[in-house]
Design a protein around this motif. Structure first.
Motif, PDB file in Angstrom:
ATOM      1  N   CYS A 135     -20.591  17.003 -37.518  1.00 45.64           N
ATOM      2  CA  CYS A 135     -21.732  16.715 -38.390  1.00 45.64           C
ATOM      3  C   CYS A 135     -21.236  16.057 -39.682  1.00 45.64           C
ATOM      4  O   CYS A 135     -20.447  16.650 -40.415  1.00 45.64           O
ATOM      5  CB  CYS A 135     -22.464  18.013 -38.718  1.00 45.64           C
ATOM      6  N   PRO A 136     -21.691  14.834 -39.977  1.00 42.31           N
ATOM      7  CA  PRO A 136     -21.214  14.144 -41.175  1.00 42.31           C
ATOM      8  C   PRO A 136     -21.728  14.762 -42.476  1.00 42.31           C
ATOM      9  O   PRO A 136     -21.260  14.383 -43.555  1.00 42.31           O
ATOM     10  CB  PRO A 136     -21.733  12.709 -40.996  1.00 42.31           C
ATOM     11  N   SER A 137     -22.668  15.703 -42.395  1.00 50.37           N
ATOM     12  CA  SER A 137     -23.158  16.352 -43.622  1.00 50.37           C
ATOM     13  C   SER A 137     -22.319  17.564 -43.994  1.00 50.37           C
ATOM     14  O   SER A 137     -22.487  18.130 -45.077  1.00 50.37           O
ATOM     15  CB  SER A 137     -24.614  16.799 -43.440  1.00 50.37           C
TER      16      SER A 137
ATOM     17  N   CYS B 281     -25.264  12.604 -35.679  1.00 49.00           N
ATOM     18  CA  CYS B 281     -25.757  13.990 -35.732  1.00 49.00           C
ATOM     19  C   CYS B 281     -27.221  14.047 -36.162  1.00 49.00           C
ATOM     20  O   CYS B 281     -27.646  13.328 -37.058  1.00 49.00           O
ATOM     21  CB  CYS B 281     -24.885  14.796 -36.699  1.00 49.00           C
TER      22      CYS B 281
ATOM     23  N   ASP C 228     -28.884  17.164 -36.872  1.00 54.60           N
ATOM     24  CA  ASP C 228     -29.299  18.486 -37.355  1.00 54.60           C
ATOM     25  C   ASP C 228     -30.181  18.306 -38.592  1.00 54.60           C
ATOM     26  O   ASP C 228     -30.403  17.188 -39.057  1.00 54.60           O
ATOM     27  CB  ASP C 228     -28.070  19.374 -37.638  1.00 54.60           C
TER      28      ASP C 228
ATOM     29  N   CYS D  50     -28.623  16.429 -41.652  1.00 53.21           N
ATOM     30  CA  CYS D  50     -28.479  14.975 -41.512  1.00 53.21           C
ATOM     31  C   CYS D  50     -29.835  14.270 -41.529  1.00 53.21           C
ATOM     32  O   CYS D  50     -29.964  13.165 -42.051  1.00 53.21           O
ATOM     33  CB  CYS D  50     -27.717  14.640 -40.236  1.00 53.21           C
TER      34      CYS D  50
END
Ligand code: ZN
Length: 751
Positions: free
Chosen positions: A276-278, A314, A316, A319
């Motif tokens: 997840c990039p967050s 991602c 979620d 994001c």
């Protein structure tokens, strides 16, 4: 020669370029010229204490001139011409006259003939390697007051590394400044993220530790070879940015410590969400990995790609809220963190912007392939945040193709829009969509017009890139290919002189490969091959399979029609309309395609008396492979357009009985010719392979046209039968096991 260094020992195990060049002529660069002037030069002089690249250049020249290595001698003091000697010098070598040195720009070189000898002056050591790779341009110069100057058009010339040749040889052949190489690293994160490392199994820890020592030593040797050739090298990060593929072990260990960093994928998406990039831990991991990778590689920079293995898409809640569920924001975040990892190490970052094909379904997964306009966002939009919001020294490389690498594709829409970043135009010369280099298939015309346009867009401070090879081939060496090496010659010529004429490129290439009698005909045959290949794989400008093979079924074939991204342009969309006019158009195009291949054969026949037996055998076999493949592919394309016409007719509750006969004939053609594709004698040897055909690790193969032909024929008949019933279809045009089933979407019969 200083035999015995590690890099030279490594070079000994390679196929000797000079030896193979002498045997085949491919890419020999002036070998014939030298052979024709025996004794003209008796020695080569280099400055004492010269850079290894200068010495390599001298060795290459000596080998080409048939001189022994003791013919290379050092000189001290001023560089000056001497009868029967080739004197190598650099711009700052004492005694080099201003009229020789001054016109040299960037890393170019100049040559002056005087007193029966030559002085070759380079801007820097690698410039002399460039000179050694194209002796046909300067070696036969007679004495005269004018120096001949050779300056490159592009400041940066990138190439992918090819382990079969020494780096110095590659530099000389390609005239390149920078390479991208596979430099393996065993990243363990032991020091970077000990909390993750401790979660690895003991076996995994040991394996990585042992791998690190070995990789570090290997990389040091290879990186030195690049630096000894006076060029820089970028290490190719593992493909894509899907961390679960970079390292399965580290991925599992990382998630054991940071479970919240696992991404939530979008439904039915081909693009994955390993991370997840967050989540801040994601970037801690990625920076740590890239940093350790860059360190172990010991390269001057790191090169990165994102598709086809995208791993941070991602969806979620985090994001979706902050926009990191969008490609352009994910890319900007990833590039920013890669840069943060490599910049403090003094290393550069090289980015390839491509995404793949065009948006489409692949099984039950959707390939987003963003950046190709129309339904997906534009190429610029996709990379816009990387362009504007990442450090401007990041190199941005864009494929010249506005699609993956289709035959004769549209020109990219991104090139010229990435400033202030330095821009590089990419040429993927692996024959991927034009028969993977099994067949004669030039791309010289395309390279010529696109290179000119690319230079205007990226500017002289920009770059051009080449990745030469043969997709999915084994044992193959494009530099030794007596047919498709013309594409490499063209790239080299054009990156140094964007106005070089296509005719001259073909003529010079042929002269280096074939006898004077055969050369003009081989040049012409290869020149004809470009259009023939385009017409074979790009029906009415539309696409084919990325790897040149036959599509398995109609559904796949129709998906592939979109791969050139032309299908939504009005003039091309028109050619997809199911009309009789378009059936006539495709028939005319395919007839032209086959006529072009016959014209190639006529040139080959004319060349044959001047070919060696091996050349004649190889070219005859490969030309025949091309013809048999094209005959089948042409029959399929014509039949597909007929099928599409019949399908539209059926939707209008009618049909067209005229199509029955040509469909049956196409069926017969495919049935007869499919078994003839890739016929060969296992003992036969091509110049481009290091083993006879029977010993290739990957057998020549582009699949079979039979299944698709059966489906097109069967379904076309079903459309007809739905309209007229079974009794009126002439039996002589019905083939094989065709079942006369009424399609479910057909109108109900009877009252
Ligand atoms: Zn997320």
């Amino acid at each position: 020669m200083n035999f015995g260094t590690e890099s030279e020992l490594a070079a000994v195990s390679r196929r000797s370029f000079l030896k193979s060049a002498a045997a085949t002529g491919a890419m020999a660069g002036g070998l014939d010229l030298l052979a024709e002037t025996p004794g003209k030069y008796t020695g080569i002089l280099i400055p004492a204490g010269a850079h290894p690249a200068v010495r390599s250049a001298a060795e290459m020249l000596a080998a080409k001139a048939g001189l022994k290595s003791d013919a290379i001698r050092n000189y001290t003091g001023a560089a000056k011409s001497r009868k029967s000697f080739i004197v190598l010098a650099l711009k700052d070598t004492k005694g080099v006259p201003a009229e020789l040195a001054e016109p040299i720009k960037r890393d170019g070189y100049a040559v002056q003939a005087a007193n029966g000898g030559l002085v070759v002056c380079g801007a820097r050591p690698r410039s002399l390697l460039f000179a050694a790779g194209e002796t046909h341009h300067w070696l036969d110069r007679g004495d005269g007051p004018e120096a001949w100057t050779r300056n490159p058009e592009f400041a940066m010339r990138f190439a992918s590394h090819h382990g079969e040749h020494s780096v110095a040889e590659l530099v000389s052949i390609l005239g390149a400044t920078s390479f991208i190489a596979q430099l393996h690293a065993s990243v363990s994160l032991k020091d970077e993220m000990p909390e993750v490392y401790t979660k690895l199994t003991a076996a995994a820890q040991q394996k990585l530790a042992a791998g690190e020592a070995e990789d570090t030593a290997k990389n040091a040797t290879l990186v030195k070879e690049f630096h000894d050739a006076d060029v820089e090298v970028f290490a190719d990060l593992p493909y894509g940015n899907n961390f679960s593929r970079w390292s399965e072990d580290l991925y599992a260990a990382f998630l054991a410590v940071y479970p919240a960093a696992k991404g939530v994928p979008a439904e039915h998406s081909w693009e994955k969400a390993a991370l997840c990039p967050s989540d801040p831990a994601t970037w801690k991991l990625i920076e740590a990995y890239v940093r350790e990778y860059a360190r172990q590689s010991q390269a001057d920079g790191v090169a990165c790609t994102f598709w086809d293995q995208f791993g941070i898409f991602c969806h979620d809640e985090r994001c979706q809220k902050n926009g990191l569920d969008q490609f352009k924001n994910e890319l900007q975040a990833a590039i920013t963190h890669y840069y943060a990892a490599v910049e403090p190490l003094g290393k550069k970052l090289h980015l390839r912007t491509w995404s793949s094909g065009c948006p489409h379904w692949l099984g039950n997964e959707y390939v987003h392939a963003p950046g190709y306009s129309n339904f997906s966002e534009s190429h610029y939009e996709l990379w816009s945040r990387v362009i504007t919001d990442t450090p401007k020294e990041i190199l941005i490389q864009t494929k010249v193709y506005h699609s993956d690498c289709e035959p004769n594709p549209r020109f990219t829409t991104l090139l010229g829009k990435c400033k202030p970043h330095p821009e590089i135009v990419e040429y993927q010369m692996v024959g991927q969509t034009i028969g993977r280099h099994y067949f004669p298939a030039a791309t010289v015309n395309y390279t010529a017009w696109t290179m000119k346009k690319a230079l205007e867009l990226v500017g002289a401070d920009g770059g051009a890139e080449i990745s030469p090879g043969g997709t999915n081939q084994s044992n193959y060496n494009i530099y030794a290919d007596i047919l498709n090496s013309v594409d490499i010659c063209a790239w080299r010529e054009l990156t140094w002189d964007v106005s070089a004429s296509v005719d001259r490129i073909f003529a010079e290439w042929a002269a280096q490969n074939y006898s004077a009698q055969a050369a003009p005909h081989m040049a012409k045959a290869m020149q004809l091959s470009e259009e023939a290949a385009n017409l074979t794989w790009s029906p009415l400008g539309h696409g084919s399979a990325t790897n040149s093979d036959f599509a398995g079924d109609i559904d796949r074939r129709e998906t592939l029609l979109r791969y050139t991204n032309r299908y939504y342009l009005p003039e091309y969309a028109k050619t997809l309309e199911p009309t009789k006019e378009n059936v006539a158009l495709i028939v005319a195009e395919k007839e032209k395609c086959l006529a072009g291949i016959e014209a190639m054969f006529a040139e080959l026949e004319a060349a044959k008396p001047g070919l060696t037996q091996a050349q004649a055998d190889e070219t005859a076999t490969r030309f025949d492979w091309f013809r048999e493949f094209a005959i089948c592919n042409v029959a399929l394309d014509m039949s597909l357009w007929r099928y599409r016409w019949l399908r539209a007719q059926a939707a209008m509750l009618t049909t067209d009985p005229e199509q029955l006969r040509p469909l049956a004939e196409a069926f017969d053609t495919v049935t007869a010719h499919a078994p003839k594709i890739f016929h060969y004698d296992p003992a036969q040897k091509f110049a481009c392979y290091d083993v006879p055909l029977g010993q290739l690790r990957v057998k020549p193969n582009l699949g079979s046209p039979v299944r698709l032909m059966h489906e097109i024929h069967t379904k076309s008949l079903q459309f007809m039968e739905a309209s007229v019933g079974p009794d009126y279809l002439p039996k002589e045009w019905i083939r094989a096991e065709v079942q006369m089933n009424v399609p479910t979407e057909s109108p109900r019969r009877g009252l």
